[in-house]
Design a protein around this motif. Structure first.
Motif, PDB file in Angstrom:
ATOM      1  N   UNK A 503       0.856  -1.188   0.000  1.00  0.00           N
ATOM      2  CA  UNK A 503       0.000   0.000   0.000  1.00  0.00           C
ATOM      3  C   UNK A 503       0.889   1.233   0.000  1.00  0.00           C
ATOM      4  N   UNK A 504       0.288   2.390  -0.244  1.00  0.00           N
ATOM      5  CA  UNK A 504       1.068   3.625  -0.347  1.00  0.00           C
ATOM      6  C   UNK A 504       1.879   3.929   0.890  1.00  0.00           C
ATOM      7  N   UNK A 505       1.308   3.719   2.053  1.00  0.00           N
ATOM      8  CA  UNK A 505       2.017   3.998   3.295  1.00  0.00           C
ATOM      9  C   UNK A 505       3.250   3.145   3.493  1.00  0.00           C
ATOM     10  N   UNK A 506       3.280   1.973   2.862  1.00  0.00           N
ATOM     11  CA  UNK A 506       4.449   1.096   2.980  1.00  0.00           C
ATOM     12  C   UNK A 506       5.689   1.756   2.380  1.00  0.00           C
ATOM     13  N   UNK A 507       5.512   2.462   1.267  1.00  0.00           N
ATOM     14  CA  UNK A 507       6.666   3.115   0.648  1.00  0.00           C
ATOM     15  C   UNK A 507       7.140   4.318   1.461  1.00  0.00           C
ATOM     16  N   UNK A 508       6.240   4.952   2.194  1.00  0.00           N
ATOM     17  CA  UNK A 508       6.676   6.013   3.105  1.00  0.00           C
ATOM     18  C   UNK A 508       7.639   5.426   4.140  1.00  0.00           C
ATOM     19  N   UNK A 509       7.236   4.321   4.749  1.00  0.00           N
ATOM     20  CA  UNK A 509       8.064   3.679   5.771  1.00  0.00           C
ATOM     21  C   UNK A 509       9.403   3.224   5.193  1.00  0.00           C
ATOM     22  N   UNK A 510       9.373   2.594   4.029  1.00  0.00           N
ATOM     23  CA  UNK A 510      10.611   2.074   3.432  1.00  0.00           C
ATOM     24  C   UNK A 510      11.541   3.203   3.006  1.00  0.00           C
ATOM     25  N   UNK A 511      10.976   4.281   2.433  1.00  0.00           N
ATOM     26  CA  UNK A 511      11.797   5.407   1.968  1.00  0.00           C
ATOM     27  C   UNK A 511      12.462   6.118   3.142  1.00  0.00           C
ATOM     28  N   UNK A 512      11.697   6.360   4.210  1.00  0.00           N
ATOM     29  CA  UNK A 512      12.270   7.031   5.374  1.00  0.00           C
ATOM     30  C   UNK A 512      13.378   6.191   6.006  1.00  0.00           C
ATOM     31  N   UNK A 513      13.161   4.875   6.069  1.00  0.00           N
ATOM     32  CA  UNK A 513      14.172   3.991   6.637  1.00  0.00           C
ATOM     33  C   UNK A 513      15.419   3.944   5.761  1.00  0.00           C
ATOM     34  N   UNK A 514      15.248   3.975   4.442  1.00  0.00           N
ATOM     35  CA  UNK A 514      16.400   3.984   3.532  1.00  0.00           C
ATOM     36  C   UNK A 514      17.208   5.259   3.691  1.00  0.00           C
ATOM     37  N   UNK A 515      16.495   6.391   3.818  1.00  0.00           N
ATOM     38  CA  UNK A 515      17.175   7.672   4.009  1.00  0.00           C
ATOM     39  C   UNK A 515      17.974   7.660   5.311  1.00  0.00           C
ATOM     40  N   UNK A 516      17.333   7.205   6.350  1.00  0.00           N
ATOM     41  CA  UNK A 516      17.981   7.196   7.662  1.00  0.00           C
ATOM     42  C   UNK A 516      19.160   6.210   7.692  1.00  0.00           C
ATOM     43  N   UNK A 517      18.994   5.041   7.056  1.00  0.00           N
ATOM     44  CA  UNK A 517      20.066   4.064   7.028  1.00  0.00           C
ATOM     45  C   UNK A 517      21.283   4.600   6.276  1.00  0.00           C
ATOM     46  N   UNK A 518      21.031   5.391   5.219  1.00  0.00           N
ATOM     47  CA  UNK A 518      22.127   6.031   4.493  1.00  0.00           C
ATOM     48  C   UNK A 518      22.850   7.051   5.348  1.00  0.00           C
ATOM     49  N   UNK A 519      22.093   7.845   6.113  1.00  0.00           N
ATOM     50  CA  UNK A 519      22.715   8.841   6.986  1.00  0.00           C
ATOM     51  C   UNK A 519      23.600   8.178   8.040  1.00  0.00           C
ATOM     52  N   UNK A 520      23.182   7.003   8.520  1.00  0.00           N
ATOM     53  CA  UNK A 520      23.982   6.282   9.518  1.00  0.00           C
ATOM     54  C   UNK A 520      25.360   5.930   8.964  1.00  0.00           C
ATOM     55  N   UNK A 521      25.439   5.672   7.676  1.00  0.00           N
ATOM     56  CA  UNK A 521      26.714   5.272   7.070  1.00  0.00           C
ATOM     57  C   UNK A 521      27.583   6.466   6.685  1.00  0.00           C
ATOM     58  N   UNK A 522      26.962   7.605   6.466  1.00  0.00           N
ATOM     59  CA  UNK A 522      27.676   8.756   5.915  1.00  0.00           C
ATOM     60  C   UNK A 522      28.396   9.548   7.000  1.00  0.00           C
ATOM     61  N   UNK A 523      29.271  10.436   6.553  1.00  0.00           N
ATOM     62  CA  UNK A 523      29.882  11.424   7.441  1.00  0.00           C
ATOM     63  C   UNK A 523      28.959  12.638   7.473  1.00  0.00           C
ATOM     64  N   UNK A 524      28.439  12.958   8.658  1.00  0.00           N
ATOM     65  CA  UNK A 524      27.442  14.023   8.791  1.00  0.00           C
ATOM     66  C   UNK A 524      28.086  15.332   9.219  1.00  0.00           C
ATOM     67  N   UNK A 525      27.495  16.433   8.758  1.00  0.00           N
ATOM     68  CA  UNK A 525      28.061  17.764   8.984  1.00  0.00           C
ATOM     69  C   UNK A 525      26.975  18.689   9.515  1.00  0.00           C
ATOM     70  N   UNK A 526      27.305  19.483  10.542  1.00  0.00           N
ATOM     71  CA  UNK A 526      26.372  20.471  11.083  1.00  0.00           C
ATOM     72  C   UNK A 526      26.585  21.810  10.375  1.00  0.00           C
ATOM     73  N   UNK A 527      25.493  22.438   9.971  1.00  0.00           N
ATOM     74  CA  UNK A 527      25.538  23.728   9.284  1.00  0.00           C
ATOM     75  C   UNK A 527      24.867  24.800  10.142  1.00  0.00           C
ATOM     76  N   UNK A 528      25.335  26.037   9.997  1.00  0.00           N
ATOM     77  CA  UNK A 528      24.704  27.162  10.682  1.00  0.00           C
ATOM     78  C   UNK A 528      24.517  28.315   9.692  1.00  0.00           C
ATOM     79  N   UNK A 529      23.582  29.231   9.981  1.00  0.00           N
ATOM     80  CA  UNK A 529      23.354  30.357   9.066  1.00  0.00           C
ATOM     81  C   UNK A 529      24.462  31.398   9.166  1.00  0.00           C
ATOM     82  N   UNK A 530      24.747  32.023   8.033  1.00  0.00           N
ATOM     83  CA  UNK A 530      25.780  33.061   7.959  1.00  0.00           C
ATOM     84  C   UNK A 530      25.188  34.363   7.420  1.00  0.00           C
TER      85      UNK A 530
END
Length: 651
Positions: A503-530
């Motif tokens: 169902x449509x909601x299933x892809x919401x769950x899978x997409x969010x989990x894929x995004x989050x799983x990718x962030x876990x593997x990546x090097x993350x950077x904090x940004x601030x306004x200039x």
């Protein structure tokens, strides 16, 4: 013909007084109001009259010659810059008011940059020439040096019958090759030069200035007449209707009023209007059309291209929406860099109060009102402390309850600086979806972008579009502080669906989990306004300013001199520089000039300190998980992000 003029300036340059004079001279109002007398026609809100500043972009209307003019008076304080930018997109031309005493100030530069971004032709009116210390030549020199050298004297060089001085004749001919050739062969022709100057102004290739005193009414009538001669618009009332929403308000009865600039065609009462997302448009009937002059309005049955008007009947239209044939939504540059929590007095039901904040959010979308279910609190985005003070007063006057706001905090964002693939699988009993995403660092300040290389044999086009929709339906959290994710290029690689269980909601769950799983593997950077800053001080004060910028973790360009003044430019974190104006005023005795414009986001200068202070626990975020759910023997089970890739079905 219809023309919309915007009046813009730094606070206290005389913008509202100038607007009052135009309306009075054209007999649109019977008497001139004054800001200091609290009776200005366009500063009609009680808050504006009490504070003596323009807070809301209000509009007037007048006729001159054979033209219907719409006049928009905009806020001059930096805290209300988003309101000004929204109004700019409804303008055909603009008048920048500059004080003959103070000259170019911080907000003068901000509005100039906004007008350039949106390519709005503009004129300058150097005001307050009756005051002690007025220096028109100095201000003209500053405009040429800081804004454009393509500047002509409208007061002295251009006659009210359209005739031009020798300086003007040469100025125009030098910027039009065909005209220059004609001039060398046959000499000056008034109509040809007038038409050429109109073209140059329309294309932002020429600017002109006049001077006078709005308070005394000096130079206003002549300026309007010359502006009338030098400008034209070319709207067509043929074809389907198209327009853009530039303002939302609610009247005293709570009726939602949608203000629109008509760009093409005509609109009649009872017409149906389409707007909103191109994939899921909304169509509603116009129940009333209003033409406003200040707070007063006149109902009309029909409007045409070039007019500013308001309608009732559109329940969900948002500021920036294209209306009718125009589907493109406007993009705004002036975004808040601070957030604040609403503090309620005892006895106020927070969820009920949220409905009122949503009304304010519709009127000013830059507020970005958020209900945090976990903390049970309302948060909003703001430009500064003055805006919060105004909001406190506005809420009490309109909704009859008192609030205060917590001390504003910086709005941080997060991104990545390594490329990874993220995997998400959602398969509890009776459901099924799998999504594979590639995450790449995007250009700075590009936001979230999406690409698709998924083959239709692996996943239907409808499901591919569904994944894209879910990725953009909400803001996503980073892992370091839980701040919004930005500057990431997301590519849909592949995915899987089940003929029976997906169902449509299933892809919401899978997409969010894929995004989050990718962030876990990546090097993350904090940004601030200039901020992009520009500081003008006496030469002997340059050392102090350079030291202050260094202590604020700013980046400085090579300083330059203008006579006895030093000009310093560069970028600096908002967090360390947001209160610098008072410091500068103190040690320069009010003579230093500071201009701040939003320069976007970049790496946080004290990342670890901010991460520790915020204390975000990525594993305890109720809205996100990086784990996947698989199913075996009729029962769902969880697989952590580290093992998720090896369990995927589409590998």
């Amino acid at each position: 013909m219809n023309k919309t003029i915007g009046i813009l300036a730094h606070v206290d340059a005389g913008k509202t007084t100038f607007s009052e004079q135009l309306l009075y001279y054209t007999k649109s109002i019977k008497q001139r109001g004054r800001v200091d007398h609290q009776d200005a026609f366009l500063d009609s809100h009680q808050i504006e009259r009490q504070r003596g500043i323009t807070v809301f972009a209000d509009q007037g209307r007048f006729s001159y010659g054979n033209v219907e003019y719409y006049l928009i008076d905009t806020p001059g304080h930096i805290d209300f810059s988003p309101e000004t930018e929204r109004a700019i997109q409804a303008m055909d031309m603009a008048i920048i008011i500059v004080s003959a005493v103070e000259g170019i100030e911080g907000q003068t530069e901000t509005v100039w940059e906004l007008l350039r971004k949106h390519r709005i032709p503009c004129f300058f009116f150097i005001n307050k020439t009756d005051r002690v210390g007025a220096d028109v030549p100095r201000v003209v020199q500053d405009i040429r040096a800081n804004f454009s050298s393509d500047l002509c004297n409208l007061t002295d060089g251009f006659a009210e019958d359209g005739g031009m001085s020798e300086e003007w004749i040469d100025f125009v001919a030098e910027r039009d090759e065909a005209l220059l050739e004609y001039y060398l062969e046959k000499g000056y022709d008034r109509e040809m030069w007038l038409n050429a100057m109109r073209r140059l102004i329309q294309k932002n290739q020429a600017y002109s200035y006049a001077y006078g005193s709005a308070l005394q009414g000096i130079g206003i009538e002549s300026f309007l007449h010359k502006l009338h001669l030098l400008t034209e618009t070319d709207y067509s009332s043929e074809g389907p209707f198209a327009g853009r929403v530039y303002r939302i308000r609610h009247d005293d009865h709570g009726t939602r009023i949608t203000f629109i600039k008509a760009l093409c065609g005509t609109l009649n009462v009872r017409d149906n209007l389409k707007y909103g997302d191109g994939d899921r448009p909304v169509t509603e009937k116009i129940t009333q059309i209003r033409k406003y002059n200040g707070r007063e309005f006149m109902p009309v049955d029909r409007v045409e291209a070039g007019e500013l008007f308001a309608v009732t009947g559109l329940s969900m239209a948002a500021v920036g929406d294209g209306i009718g044939e125009l589907q493109e939504k406007a993009v705004y540059e002036m975004v808040p860099t601070l957030k604040s929590k609403v503090i309620f007095e005892p006895g106020i039901h927070v969820k009920e109060a949220l409905a009122y904040f949503k009304i304010l959010d519709a009127e000013d979308p830059s507020l970005n009102v958020i209900w945090d279910e976990r903390l049970q609190e309302i948060q909003l985005h703001v430009m500064g402390k003055i805006q919060l003070e105004v909001l406190e007063q506005l809420i009490y006057e309109r909704f009859k309850f008192k609030v205060k706001f917590d001390r504003p905090e910086i709005l941080y964002k997060e991104t990545i600086d390594t490329q990874v693939n993220g995997y998400g699988h959602f398969e509890p009993l009776g459901h099924y979806a799998e999504v594979h995403l590639q995450l790449r660092p995007g250009e700075r300040n590009s936001g979230i972008t999406f690409k698709n290389v998924c083959h239709a044999d692996d996943l239907s086009v409808g499901n591919q579009n569904l994944i894209r929709h879910h990725l953009f339906e909400r803001e996503h959290h980073g892992l370091l502080t839980g701040s919004p994710l930005t500057d990431v290029e997301i590519t849909l690689l592949t995915g899987r669906a089940h003929n029976k269980h997906t169902t449509g909601g299933d892809f919401r769950e899978a997409a969010f989990r894929a995004l989050r799983q990718g962030l876990e593997q990546s090097s993350n950077v904090l940004l601030e306004p200039y901020y992009q800053f520009k500081i003008k001080v006496d030469l002997e004060q340059i050392g102090r300013v350079i030291s202050d910028i260094g202590q604020a973790s700013g980046r400085l360009d090579a300083p330059r001199n203008e006579g006895e003044k030093a000009i310093l430019t560069g970028t600096v974190p908002v967090a360390t520089f947001m209160d610098y104006n008072s410091q500068l005023a103190s040690f320069t005795h009010g003579k230093g000039v500071l201009s701040l414009t939003f320069a976007g986001y970049d790496r946080c200068h004290n990342e670890q300190e901010i991460i520790e202070r915020i204390g975000y626990n990525k594993d305890a975020d109720p809205e996100y998980t990086s784990s996947s759910i698989f199913c075996a023997k009729g029962q769902g089970y969880t697989v952590g992000w580290k093992e998720a890739e090896g369990n995927m079905h589409a590998l």
